[in-house]
Design a protein around this motif. Structure first.
Motif, mmCIF file in Angstrom:
data_model
loop_
_atom_site.group_PDB
_atom_site.id
_atom_site.type_symbol
_atom_site.label_atom_id
_atom_site.label_comp_id
_atom_site.label_asym_id
_atom_site.label_seq_id
_atom_site.Cartn_x
_atom_site.Cartn_y
_atom_site.Cartn_z
ATOM 1 N N GLN A 239 -45.951 64.441 14.465
ATOM 2 C CA GLN A 239 -45.664 65.882 14.531
ATOM 3 C C GLN A 239 -46.946 66.725 14.544
ATOM 4 O O GLN A 239 -46.882 67.956 14.479
ATOM 5 N N GLY A 240 -48.097 66.065 14.572
ATOM 6 C CA GLY A 240 -49.364 66.794 14.622
ATOM 7 C C GLY A 240 -49.717 67.488 13.319
ATOM 8 O O GLY A 240 -50.556 68.383 13.293
ATOM 9 N N ARG A 241 -49.120 67.026 12.235
ATOM 10 C CA ARG A 241 -49.389 67.695 10.952
ATOM 11 C C ARG A 241 -50.552 67.049 10.208
ATOM 12 O O ARG A 241 -51.096 67.614 9.275
ATOM 13 N N ILE A 242 -50.919 65.831 10.598
ATOM 14 C CA ILE A 242 -52.224 65.271 10.228
ATOM 15 C C ILE A 242 -52.870 64.818 11.538
ATOM 16 O O ILE A 242 -52.179 64.482 12.493
ATOM 17 N N ASP A 243 -54.218 64.837 11.552
ATOM 18 C CA ASP A 243 -54.917 64.616 12.825
ATOM 19 C C ASP A 243 -55.040 63.159 13.217
ATOM 20 O O ASP A 243 -55.318 62.842 14.366
ATOM 21 N N HIS A 244 -54.884 62.277 12.242
ATOM 22 C CA HIS A 244 -55.118 60.863 12.541
ATOM 23 C C HIS A 244 -54.368 60.001 11.541
ATOM 24 O O HIS A 244 -54.166 60.412 10.397
ATOM 25 N N PRO A 245 -53.979 58.807 11.961
ATOM 26 C CA PRO A 245 -53.396 57.859 11.002
ATOM 27 C C PRO A 245 -54.509 57.183 10.205
ATOM 28 O O PRO A 245 -55.683 57.306 10.546
ATOM 29 N N PRO A 246 -54.163 56.466 9.145
ATOM 30 C CA PRO A 246 -55.210 55.782 8.373
ATOM 31 C C PRO A 246 -55.910 54.714 9.208
ATOM 32 O O PRO A 246 -55.263 53.991 9.950
ATOM 33 N N GLU A 247 -57.217 54.641 9.057
ATOM 34 C CA GLU A 247 -57.990 53.589 9.742
ATOM 35 C C GLU A 247 -58.032 52.331 8.889
ATOM 36 O O GLU A 247 -58.354 51.254 9.379
ATOM 37 N N ILE A 248 -57.741 52.496 7.596
ATOM 38 C CA ILE A 248 -57.746 51.344 6.695
ATOM 39 C C ILE A 248 -56.496 51.409 5.819
ATOM 40 O O ILE A 248 -56.186 52.463 5.259
#
Ligand SMILES: C[S@@+](CC[C@H](N)C(=O)[O-])C[C@H]1O[C@@H](n2cnc3c(N)ncnc32)[C@H](O)[C@@H]1O
Length: 341
Positions: A239-248
């Motif tokens: 939904q674009g409410r955070i810019d990125h998923p977790p990388e770890i």
């Protein structure tokens, strides 16, 4: 460090900001130097040469300058707003309902700075470190301490219902008997930290420990189950409410067969590319069988020897039971998978 002269466009300090010349008797961090011309003298004297620095090799760290405050990681600010409408989850600690003394001793926390640095060698500057299964916060505190020492602005998000594992409930009565605990004192009888009303206070202890350790700015608890937390974060990203998923993603939750398979499947879906999914307690049968099954189905490429042996521990070498899965058999074991595409 950079290997050649490259113009940097980042937001590092300038010599003017740090007052021109370095203070006397400043040595900086020896881990920064050692590539021929990259010496303390050539990079820091008489004032920092900014073409020497990049990423976690900052002028502040390498030349021993006062550090700029790190501030709250962007993802923590966003999640506080999106999920808590800026209510401070730690604020209960200042009330009559939140009188919990920190208890930091938890011998089964196996996340170490060395293990973290191995993981970070694949994803050097993550913005979100997601931990699934946090208990009283020991590994989350290790994560935040290490990330801050590396000057990384990485938010540590902790998904856990904070209600314990099967054995914590099943063994509680025997634990009380073994220790001769007859009275029900405030959060004093075993890992569940059950109070006089029959409520587990793991969550409150987590909050107290994080506050005591000074990491409220980096660590945000999400009091939901693994699957809810993983799907919620994916929804927020879509939904674009955070810019990125977790990388770890560090998985250390229920350890139950079947449940672990669901967790790794959801975690893999959420994980950024590049990303690392790793977890604790390889020695637990439920973890081992589900992670093996998942890794087999993934059909990843073989890790090279160099990649695999980044995960060697002082007394045991990493192995690769199926292609793409690294396992270190020490302290109940850790396992890792790398998402490249
Ligand atoms: C071994 S402890 C975590 C230890 C912690 N990572 C550390 O090293 O300090 C396991 C945690 O998993 C949590 N847990 C159990 N079932 C879970 C689930 N379905 N989703 C998320 N967490 C769960 C428990 O509440 C408990 O706090």
């Amino acid at each position: 460090m950079r290997y050649g002269p490259v113009l940097l466009l980042g937001s590092l300090v300038t010599a003017q900001e740090v007052g021109g010349k370095l203070p006397e008797n400043t040595w900086g961090d020896p881990d920064c130097f050692g590539y021929g011309s990259l010496t303390f003298e050539s990079c820091c004297l008489p004032q920092p040469r900014f073409e020497c620095f990049e990423g976690t090799f900052t002028a502040e760290r390498c030349c021993g300058l006062p550090e700029k405050p790190l501030g709250v990681p962007e993802v923590i600010t966003r999640l506080r707003e999106e999920l808590f409408t800026n209510q401070d989850v730690y604020s209960i600690l200042g009330t009559v309902c939140g009188q919990y003394q920190p208890q930091l001793r938890y011998p089964d926390s196996h996340l170490t700075p060395a293990l973290m640095k191995s993981v970070l060698s694949f994803v050097p500057e993550p913005r979100m470190w997601l931990e699934v299964g946090s208990f009283i916060g020991s590994s989350a505190i290790t994560a935040a301490t290490t990330l801050k020492s590396l000057r990384l602005s990485t938010g540590v998000v902790c998904v856990d219902p904070f209600t314990g594992m099967v054995d914590m409930w099943a063994d509680r009565k025997a634990f009380r008997e073994a220790f001769g605990l007859t009275q029900r004192r405030h959060v004093a009888d075993g890992p569940l930290l059950m109070d006089e009303f029959g409520h587990s206070r793991i969550y409150e202890m987590f909050l107290a420990n994080v506050r005591y350790s000074g990491h409220e700015d980096y660590i945000l608890p999400l009091r939901v189950s693994s699957i809810t937390g993983l799907r919620l974060l994916r929804t927020l990203f879509e939904q674009g409410r955070i810019d990125h998923p977790p990388e770890i993603i560090y998985l250390d939750s229920a350890h139950e067969a079947g449940e672990t398979l669901l967790e790794v499947t959801e975690a893999w879906r959420l994980l950024a590319v590049p990303g690392v999914l790793f977890g604790d307690d390889w020695s637990w049968p439920g973890v081992q069988s589900d992670v093996l099954r998942f890794a087999q189905d993934l059909q990843q490429r073989h890790l090279t020897d160099e990649e695999l042996h980044r995960f060697d521990w002082p007394t045991s070498s990493a192995i690769q039971p199926v292609p793409g899965l690294a396992v270190v058999d020490q302290d109940d074991g850790a396992w890792m998978l790398f998402k490249e595409s």
